[in-house]
Design an enzyme around this catalytic site. Structure first.
Site, PDB file in Angstrom:
ATOM      1  N   LYS A   1      -2.130  -5.665 -45.175  1.00 27.56           N
ATOM      2  CA  LYS A   1      -3.162  -6.452 -44.501  1.00 27.56           C
ATOM      3  C   LYS A   1      -4.291  -6.787 -45.446  1.00 27.56           C
ATOM      4  O   LYS A   1      -4.907  -7.837 -45.350  1.00 27.56           O
ATOM      5  CB  LYS A   1      -3.679  -5.663 -43.289  1.00 27.56           C
TER       6      LYS A   1
ATOM      7  N   ASN B   1      -7.098   4.855 -53.325  1.00 23.60           N
ATOM      8  CA  ASN B   1      -6.698   3.450 -53.158  1.00 23.60           C
ATOM      9  C   ASN B   1      -7.027   2.731 -54.448  1.00 23.60           C
ATOM     10  O   ASN B   1      -8.074   2.982 -55.031  1.00 23.60           O
ATOM     11  CB  ASN B   1      -7.496   2.773 -52.038  1.00 23.60           C
ATOM     12  N   GLY B   2      -6.171   1.799 -54.857  1.00 24.10           N
ATOM     13  CA  GLY B   2      -6.470   1.026 -56.064  1.00 24.10           C
ATOM     14  C   GLY B   2      -5.439   1.296 -57.146  1.00 24.10           C
ATOM     15  O   GLY B   2      -4.375   1.863 -56.889  1.00 24.10           O
TER      16      GLY B   2
ATOM     17  N   GLU C   1       6.914 -14.589 -43.244  1.00 26.15           N
ATOM     18  CA  GLU C   1       6.311 -13.247 -43.244  1.00 26.15           C
ATOM     19  C   GLU C   1       6.940 -12.310 -42.217  1.00 26.15           C
ATOM     20  O   GLU C   1       7.188 -11.161 -42.501  1.00 26.15           O
ATOM     21  CB  GLU C   1       4.829 -13.352 -42.850  1.00 26.15           C
TER      22      GLU C   1
ATOM     23  N   GLU D   1       1.128 -23.299 -43.465  1.00 19.30           N
ATOM     24  CA  GLU D   1       0.759 -22.097 -42.722  1.00 19.30           C
ATOM     25  C   GLU D   1       1.876 -21.719 -41.734  1.00 19.30           C
ATOM     26  O   GLU D   1       2.206 -20.545 -41.585  1.00 19.30           O
ATOM     27  CB  GLU D   1      -0.580 -22.337 -42.008  1.00 19.30           C
TER      28      GLU D   1
ATOM     29  N   ARG E   1      -2.774  -1.906 -41.907  1.00 17.36           N
ATOM     30  CA  ARG E   1      -2.932  -2.389 -43.276  1.00 17.36           C
ATOM     31  C   ARG E   1      -1.593  -2.518 -44.009  1.00 17.36           C
ATOM     32  O   ARG E   1      -1.528  -3.175 -45.038  1.00 17.36           O
ATOM     33  CB  ARG E   1      -3.845  -1.437 -44.054  1.00 17.36           C
TER      34      ARG E   1
ATOM     35  N   TRP F   1       0.707   2.322 -49.964  1.00 11.70           N
ATOM     36  CA  TRP F   1       1.507   1.097 -50.173  1.00 11.70           C
ATOM     37  C   TRP F   1       1.864   1.105 -51.652  1.00 11.70           C
ATOM     38  O   TRP F   1       0.992   0.957 -52.503  1.00 11.70           O
ATOM     39  CB  TRP F   1       0.680  -0.125 -49.792  1.00 11.70           C
TER      40      TRP F   1
ATOM     41  N   LYS G   1       3.907 -18.183 -41.822  1.00 13.30           N
ATOM     42  CA  LYS G   1       4.015 -17.278 -40.666  1.00 13.30           C
ATOM     43  C   LYS G   1       5.469 -16.914 -40.435  1.00 13.30           C
ATOM     44  O   LYS G   1       5.798 -15.752 -40.217  1.00 13.30           O
ATOM     45  CB  LYS G   1       3.458 -17.915 -39.388  1.00 13.30           C
TER      46      LYS G   1
ATOM     47  N   HIS H   1      11.132 -36.840 -52.390  1.00 16.68           N
ATOM     48  CA  HIS H   1      11.124 -36.600 -53.838  1.00 16.68           C
ATOM     49  C   HIS H   1      11.855 -35.313 -54.214  1.00 16.68           C
ATOM     50  O   HIS H   1      11.662 -34.790 -55.301  1.00 16.68           O
ATOM     51  CB  HIS H   1       9.678 -36.560 -54.347  1.00 16.68           C
TER      52      HIS H   1
ATOM     53  N   CYS I   1      -3.077   0.501 -49.049  1.00 14.83           N
ATOM     54  CA  CYS I   1      -3.385   1.912 -48.833  1.00 14.83           C
ATOM     55  C   CYS I   1      -4.617   2.105 -47.951  1.00 14.83           C
ATOM     56  O   CYS I   1      -5.537   1.294 -47.959  1.00 14.83           O
ATOM     57  CB  CYS I   1      -3.646   2.593 -50.165  1.00 14.83           C
TER      58      CYS I   1
END
Ligand code: F6R
Length: 617
Positions: free
Chosen positions: A612, A102-103, A497, A490, A27, A76, A494, A513, A2
């Protein structure tokens, strides 16, 4: 996650608020809204839309958008679906008050039941609406001012918040408060106007004079009067005005199709900025003020503990390897979210390194607080200047790569790894655990990294062509060893996402394994097989994939011939020393993920469901 913008002053608020919301789009969000006020005689006007800020602008077009005070929000979804009723701002029962938030209010369900029993109605499923109703109820039932009602209501709340409240009966007044979620107030000339936001990016074009609220502080903004800040206990707080320099050009795409691509291409410059004044090539020295100022704690540390999330956790894995290699001290790397609930063994003598691009990640902040209470030394490796993690750290090093707008982290990762390298070198030098020869050789090689990244960037057309072959894949396995194992993870992160292709990063030797069962002629395997001391071992793992007809795309060192015979596609990176390999090998994986996602026609900068800055746990 948010985002919040608020304005009160002499300008028309609406265009300024919309511009601010656009600046906050990076964000990640799923709905947006704005509340505006022309004067006390009229109702507060609220416009909302699901989707993008442009959808909100379409809703508000041809509507009454007058007024010099307003609040706006990108949401969000956490409590309740991403739909219009749940979008902020929310109005109180009487319509006199409105709020953006926000929160998360954790005890919202209990509070909502109590308020329902008092006759309050709820039009949304959100915790935020509970908060504005609680503020109104407190104001009415206790007969107190708005400011006191906000303070009293917030003291009943369990959870995290950054809020702005606007009152129809008090035109121009905005009340802002925060706990565990950032909030910054920009000051106009002579206090004639106030700009409020959840980070500096939407307001930096209007003012550089900013006040960052601390936890459980509340600000009252009234144009023409000095900013007033009090604690939730109503104790006055001295206003600390900071000059915040934010390069607005860095917030624009600069001719690139996406922020992510720009940020990938910015990396040579960013890493030079990151090393400036810290790596002194002439003197063959690395100077980090955090290490100089906290020498005792760092040199005598019995253990380094890295806490972070996502991409920053991958940087932490590399940081742990660097500390063990150069400083010969045990290092442990944990997800912040696991650390915080693990009843961790941590205390004096431990150095806890918190790594975060945004500086606001809720789990990382909570992990730091636990480490702080236990008496550990806190080191922050952060990008966002003035952020909560930076302020909670005892010492730290900013990565100085500029605002990262693309949701998928790229330049922040290489910036974090660069800072962690400098940190390990500087501590090792103080401890005497690194030889002069290795110390100097690493410094000389570190300053060559930006040019070497540029060589990789110059191959982006070739990587784009390679990407074409993988865009229809539904699974991809990424394998690497040593320093390239975190890079494999990483690279996989990427890809998943932004392209929504399932991908896993694995230590190459672990493949046999379990994951080897997945290998067949349809399974692409990205091998990171650069020249390192374990190169031959990686080649053996590659043979195991070849034997099962897996399709190999390999990242290799320039001039490699051995891998070329086994791989369908090969991307070369320049030669470097083992410990710096991740700074190069990750770059083609960033470009690959980018072009695969673009090839699939996806929204690279704002992938679905992602935020974000993850300010909820
Ligand atoms: C991935 C990504 C996330 C973040 C994670 C931690 O591209 O950006 O995995 O790395 O959410 O965020 P920060 O670094 O802001 O603490």
């Amino acid at each position: 996650m948010c985002g919040i913008v608020g304005y009160s002053g002499c300008r028309t608020a609406y265009p300024l608020l919309m511009q601010g919301l656009h600046r906050l789009e990076y964000r990640g969000y799923d709905s947006a809204g704005v509340a505006l006020m022309a004067d006390a005689e009229e109702k507060i006007k609220v416009y909302k839309a699901t989707g993008k800020v442009a959808d909100l602008e379409a809703v508000a077009e041809n509507q009454d958008c007058r007024g010099t005070v307003g609040i706006a929000h990108t949401r969000w979804a956490t409590h309740g679906a991403p739909n219009t009723p749940n979008a902020h701002p929310h109005l109180s029962e009487s319509g006199n008050l409105t709020l953006v938030h926000n929160g998360i209010i954790e005890n919202y369900a209990t509070l909502r039941e109590q308020l329902r029993a008092k006759g309050y109605h709820f039009r949304s499923e959100t915790d935020t609406e509970v908060l504005i109703q609680l503020i109104e109820y407190t104001e009415v039932s206790r007969g107190v001012s708005l400011q006191d009602a906000v303070r009293m209501a917030l003291s009943k709340v369990i959870g995290a918040y950054a809020i702005i409240v606007m009152d129809r009966r008090a035109p121009g007044v905005l009340v802002a408060a925060r706990k565990s979620s950032p909030m910054v107030i920009g000051l106009g000339e002579n206090d004639s106007e106030f700009f409020i936001a959840s980070d500096a990016s939407p307001i930096a074009e209007y003012t550089r004079r900013m006040v960052y609220l601390n936890d459980e502080e509340m600000a009252v903004c009234v144009p023409g009067q000095p900013l007033s800040v009090v604690t939730l206990q109503n104790a006055e707080v001295a206003v600390d005005v900071q000059h915040v320099d934010l390069d607005l050009n860095m917030l624009e795409k600069g001719g690139y199709d996406h922020f992510m691509l720009k940020e990938i291409f910015d990396q040579p410059q960013c890493l030079e900025d990151c090393m400036r004044g810290r790596v002194l090539l002439n003197h063959k020295r690395v100077i980090l003020s955090a290490v100089t100022e906290h020498r005792q704690a760092l040199v005598n540390a019995r253990r380094f503990l890295f806490v972070s999330c996502g991409t920053s956790w991958h940087a932490g894995l590399i940081g742990g390897q660097l500390i063990e290699h150069f400083c010969r001290v045990p290092a442990q790397v944990m997800y912040a979210s696991e650390f915080r609930y693990s009843n961790p063994v941590v205390g004096p003598g431990d150095v806890v390194v918190a790594i975060s691009q945004s500086g606001e990640t809720a789990d990382t902040l909570a992990a730091m607080q636990i480490a702080r209470d236990a008496g550990a030394t806190l080191l922050g490796v952060v990008n966002a200047v003035g952020s909560s993690i930076a302020r909670l750290s005892d010492a730290g090093a900013y990565i100085h790569v500029g605002p990262e707008i693309g949701v998928a982290s790229t330049k922040a990762f290489t910036g974090q790894v660069t800072v962690l390298t400098m940190m390990a070198l500087a501590i090792a030098r103080e401890k005497g655990s690194v030889s002069d020869c290795e110390y100097e050789q690493t410094i000389e090689e570190l300053v060559r990294i930006p040019d070497k990244i540029q060589t990789i960037l110059n191959q982006h057309d070739e990587i784009r062509r390679v990407a074409e072959h993988y865009k229809l894949a539904s699974n991809v396995l990424y394998l690497g060893r040593g320093a390239n194992y975190p890079v494999a993870m990483e690279g996989a992160l990427k890809l998943k996402e932004i392209s929504y292709i399932h991908a896993e990063g694995y230590p190459a030797a672990e493949m046999k394994h379990g994951p080897i069962a997945l290998i067949d002629e349809n399974m692409p395997v990205v091998f990171i097989a650069t020249h390192q001391h374990i190169y031959e071992k990686t080649i053996s793992n590659m043979q195991e994939v070849v034997a099962r007809k897996g399709r190999i795309l390999a990242i290799v060192t320039e001039g490699d011939t051995q891998v070329r015979q086994m791989a369908e596609h090969v991307i070369e990176v320049p030669e470097t020393i083992d410990c710096l390999v991740p700074l190069l090998s990750v770059v083609p994986l960033q470009i690959l993920a980018y072009y695969i996602a673009v090839g699939k026609g996806l929204d690279v900068d704002q992938p679905r469901n992602l935020a974000k800055s993850v300010t909820v746990e």
